[in-house]
Motif scaffolding. Structure first.
Motif, short mmCIF file in Angstrom:
data_model
loop_
_atom_site.label_atom_id
_atom_site.label_comp_id
_atom_site.label_asym_id
_atom_site.label_seq_id
_atom_site.Cartn_x
_atom_site.Cartn_y
_atom_site.Cartn_z
N LEU A 1 41.57 32.77 37.84
CA LEU A 1 42.92 32.96 38.38
C LEU A 1 43.09 32.24 39.69
O LEU A 1 44.16 31.74 40.03
CB LEU A 1 43.20 34.46 38.62
CG LEU A 1 43.75 35.25 37.44
CD1 LEU A 1 43.99 36.68 37.88
CD2 LEU A 1 45.05 34.62 36.94
N GLU A 2 42.00 32.17 40.46
CA GLU A 2 42.06 31.58 41.80
C GLU A 2 42.13 30.06 41.74
O GLU A 2 42.61 29.44 42.66
CB GLU A 2 40.80 31.99 42.61
CG GLU A 2 40.54 33.48 42.66
CD GLU A 2 41.77 34.28 43.09
OE1 GLU A 2 42.49 33.81 43.99
OE2 GLU A 2 42.01 35.36 42.52
N ASP B 1 39.83 45.93 31.58
CA ASP B 1 38.89 45.13 32.39
C ASP B 1 37.91 44.36 31.51
O ASP B 1 37.57 43.21 31.80
CB ASP B 1 38.11 46.03 33.36
CG ASP B 1 38.98 46.44 34.54
OD1 ASP B 1 40.05 45.81 34.74
OD2 ASP B 1 38.59 47.39 35.25
N ASP B 2 37.46 44.99 30.42
CA ASP B 2 36.57 44.27 29.49
C ASP B 2 37.28 43.04 28.92
O ASP B 2 36.69 41.98 28.77
CB ASP B 2 36.17 45.17 28.30
CG ASP B 2 35.29 46.33 28.72
OD1 ASP B 2 34.56 46.20 29.70
OD2 ASP B 2 35.36 47.39 28.04
N ILE C 1 39.62 41.17 30.16
CA ILE C 1 39.91 40.04 31.06
C ILE C 1 38.67 39.56 31.81
O ILE C 1 38.74 38.61 32.59
CB ILE C 1 41.02 40.41 32.07
CG1 ILE C 1 40.60 41.61 32.92
CG2 ILE C 1 42.35 40.67 31.35
CD1 ILE C 1 41.46 41.79 34.15
N ALA C 2 37.53 40.19 31.53
CA ALA C 2 36.32 39.92 32.32
C ALA C 2 35.95 38.43 32.37
O ALA C 2 35.50 37.94 33.40
CB ALA C 2 35.15 40.73 31.77
N GLU D 1 37.94 35.88 32.11
CA GLU D 1 39.05 35.01 32.54
C GLU D 1 39.39 35.17 34.00
O GLU D 1 39.94 34.26 34.63
CB GLU D 1 40.33 35.37 31.74
CG GLU D 1 40.20 35.25 30.26
CD GLU D 1 41.31 36.03 29.54
OE1 GLU D 1 42.43 36.15 30.06
OE2 GLU D 1 41.02 36.55 28.44
N LYS D 2 39.12 36.37 34.51
CA LYS D 2 39.63 36.78 35.82
C LYS D 2 39.29 35.79 36.92
O LYS D 2 40.15 35.42 37.72
CB LYS D 2 39.06 38.15 36.16
CG LYS D 2 40.04 39.04 36.87
CD LYS D 2 39.59 40.47 36.94
CE LYS D 2 38.20 40.61 37.52
NZ LYS D 2 37.74 41.99 37.55
N GLU D 3 38.03 35.32 36.91
CA GLU D 3 37.59 34.45 38.02
C GLU D 3 38.39 33.15 38.10
O GLU D 3 38.47 32.53 39.15
CB GLU D 3 36.10 34.14 37.86
CG GLU D 3 35.79 33.33 36.62
CD GLU D 3 34.30 33.17 36.36
OE1 GLU D 3 33.67 32.36 37.07
OE2 GLU D 3 33.78 33.84 35.45
N THR E 1 46.26 41.63 23.17
CA THR E 1 45.51 42.28 24.27
C THR E 1 45.32 43.77 23.99
O THR E 1 45.64 44.64 24.79
CB THR E 1 46.16 42.01 25.65
OG1 THR E 1 46.24 40.58 25.81
CG2 THR E 1 45.32 42.55 26.80
#
Ligand code: LLP
Length: 403
Positions: free
Chosen positions: A401-402, A391-392, A394-395, A397-399, A367
């Motif tokens: 998480l939910e 932020d770049d 994880i951009a 992957e982030k969505e 990372t």
């Protein structure tokens, strides 16, 4: 003299710096060597695919040698005209072939009989004719590192002579294929002319034999591969290179296409890291810097030598040291047993010859965001790629998480 300290202060480290004027000099030298001949220099985008680098070559009239549709798109974005773009590679997907045909690039460089069949089928579906070239594997040992050797039958690249001939006959008979070129590329970082000459002879003989059966080609594509000085290598002079190629092409009136990458960019580039710590494990001395193998993989992957320059106040005695990065791999080094003076926190370590196969082979391992890239032109510096932020990274992957 490049003011590395000022660049590191302004743009932070780790940092790639490219001297665009050096790229211009190299490009012009190669062009000059072939003066008076029909020539397309198709810059091998893989060597350094930054859009501003590709645009720099586009402005000088360069074409592009691409190895994925992503690189083809980069070439277009950077302003290289379709008629100077070629697309090579052993594993093109149907989608890539389709887009290349739709974009009407100069030619697709075909590397197997099976691929020729796919290109024909896709061209037919599109109702088009695809210009092609065939990559011949001349079975010549290029005398370079085995990982970057490509012209032996042991390597996955290209097809042997008899297969190539069969493919040309098939392509010539097809309504959807137009065989316009022939190609060979036997390896990278070549420092011997003889294997290039021998390959060119073999390929030129095939061109003559094809002409004998009324298959007239237009492009003689000599690949890339010209070596550069990382250390004290003797390299091939552009003039000698051109003379060797022209010698093989006697009586042939084809446009020469060449695909240099490293020759144009490697020695334009510097990779800057800051010293974090000196440490000693028993007898062994290490300098830990903030750049790592994820930024510049060549030493880890090929044990490649890169010249290192330390920028420090300390003019004291030099001692052997391993220059290593923070990544959790023992292969994470830039040099081993290199003679450097004692370095202090925030001193700079500059890795030379980093302009080719440097940034492009980088990753986000551990990372770590990839470095920023800066161009130097006419004495001025400008950023050509921002440093990647967390932020770049994880951009994409982030969505999830939910879920
Ligand atoms: N054309 C073809 C078909 C190629 O495969 C290559 C490089 C070139 C042109 C450009 O070759 P150059 O002029 O740059 O030698 N990552 C390795 C080098 C891999 C080269 C792959 N093909 C390295 O860091 O040494």
């Amino acid at each position: 003299m490049i003011d590395f300290k000022a660049l590191a202060n302004e743009y932070k480290t780790p940092l790639y710096v490219y001297d665009f004027d050096y790229m211009t000099t190299q490009y012009e030298a190669l062009k000059e060597a072939f003066r008076g001949r029909k020539l397309i220099i198709a810059y091998a985008v893989k060597a350094n695919s930054n859009l501003s680098v590709v645009k720099h070559f586009a402005k000088m009239g360069s074409g592009a040698d691409c190895v994925s549709i992503g690189e083809v798109r980069r070439a277009f974005l950077a302003g290289i005209p379709s008629y100077k773009i070629i697309f090579s590679g052993v594993g093109k997907t149907d989608d890539e072939i389709r887009e290349a045909i739709e974009k009407d690039i100069l030619y697709i460089n075909v590397e197997s009989e099976a691929e020729l069949g796919r290109v024909e089928l896709i061209a037919k579906e599109l109702g088009k004719v695809s210009r092609i070239s065939i990559r011949v594997n001349p079975n010549i040992d290029p005398q370079t590192h085995p990982y970057i050797s490509t012209g032996l039958h042991d390597n996955k690249f290209g097809v042997d002579l008899s297969t190539a001939k069969r493919m040309y006959i098939k392509a010539n008979a097809s309504e959807h294929l137009d065989p316009v070129g022939i190609h060979f590329h036997i390896g990278s970082q070549l420092t011997e002319l003889k294997p290039i000459y021998e390959s060119a002879e073999i390929v030129a003989d095939l061109v003559r034999s094809l002409a004998g059966i009324k298959i007239e080609l237009k492009f003689f594509d000599i690949g890339g591969g010209l070596g550069i000085k990382y250390d004290n290598e003797t390299t091939i002079k552009p003039y000698d290179y051109a003379q060797a190629i022209l010698g093989c092409m006697k009586g042939l009136d084809l446009t020469i296409l060449c695909e240099p990458g490293r020759f144009l960019t490697a020695n334009s580039g510097y990779f800057l890291s800051k010293v974090l710590y000196e440490k000693q494990n028993g007898e062994k001395r290490f300098v830990v810097v903030d750049g790592a193998m994820n930024d510049l993989l060549r030493p880890a992957l090929y044990k490649a030598y890169h010249k290192i320059e330390a920028i420090t106040e300390n003019q004291g005695e030099k001692r052997a040291v391993d220059i290593v990065g923070p990544v959790c791999e023992s292969g994470d080094f830039f040099a081993k047993d290199y003679e450097l003076p004692e370095l202090a926190h925030n001193d700079l370590v500059v890795v030379h010859s980093a302009g080719a196969y440097g940034f492009g082979m980088g990753s986000n391992y551990n990372t770590r965001g990839r470095s920023a890239e800066v161009a130097l032109e006419n004495g001025k510096a400008r950023m050509i790629r921002k440093r990647e932020s967390f932020d770049d990274l994880i951009a994409l992957e982030k969505e999830f998480l939910e879920s």
